[in-house]
Design an enzyme around this catalytic site. Structure first.
Site, short mmCIF file in Angstrom:
data_model
loop_
_atom_site.label_atom_id
_atom_site.label_comp_id
_atom_site.label_asym_id
_atom_site.label_seq_id
_atom_site.Cartn_x
_atom_site.Cartn_y
_atom_site.Cartn_z
CG HIS A 44 -1.93 1.12 1.19
ND1 HIS A 44 -1.62 2.37 1.66
CD2 HIS A 44 -3.21 1.16 0.76
CE1 HIS A 44 -2.68 3.15 1.51
NE2 HIS A 44 -3.66 2.44 0.98
CG ASN A 45 4.56 1.80 -0.67
OD1 ASN A 45 5.42 1.60 0.19
ND2 ASN A 45 4.56 1.21 -1.83
CG ASP A 46 -0.05 7.44 2.19
OD1 ASP A 46 0.60 7.74 3.22
OD2 ASP A 46 -0.76 8.26 1.58
CB ILE A 47 -0.57 2.07 6.39
CG1 ILE A 47 -0.49 0.94 5.36
CG2 ILE A 47 -1.46 1.71 7.56
CD1 ILE A 47 -1.81 0.57 4.74
CG ASN B 12 -4.62 7.24 3.12
OD1 ASN B 12 -5.22 8.24 2.78
ND2 ASN B 12 -3.33 7.07 2.88
#
Length: 105
Positions: free
Chosen positions: A26-29, A33
């Site tokens: 995912h890279n943006d937890i 979000n």
């Protein structure tokens, strides 16, 4: 409050397990979000959103993805390796831990 955070963590771990099984990082937890939905019974359902920085990578726990600019995502939730523009599925788990800490404090 702690019960909601526990439910949040379980839901996000389930979502991450599914994503990582699909070889997606995912890279943006972060809490921003996550979509929260309250059912008619008063239960909360947490859904992961914003896949703008997600990547597909073979063996996401073993392989390092180095194709990111270090500032794609939210630095306050970065695992240390993200500052070197490298990421694995472990970076998502780290960000979830930061999210849980942030929610509890």
């Amino acid at each position: 409050m702690v019960g909601h955070v526990k439910d949040f963590a379980r839901s996000m771990l389930s979502a991450l397990r599914y994503l990582h099984e699909q070889n997606i990082i995912h890279n943006d937890i972060k809490p921003d979000n996550v979509i929260v939905h309250q059912t008619t019974r008063g239960q909360y359902i947490y859904k992961l959103a914003d896949f703008g920085t997600a990547v597909k990578i073979e063996k996401p726990y073993d392989n390092i993805y180095a194709g990111f600019h270090s500032m794609s995502g939210t630095p306050g939730f970065f695992a240390p390796e993200r500052f070197k523009s490298k990421t694995t599925a472990k970076s998502d788990i780290y960000a979830l831990g930061v999210s849980v800490y942030w929610l509890l404090t």
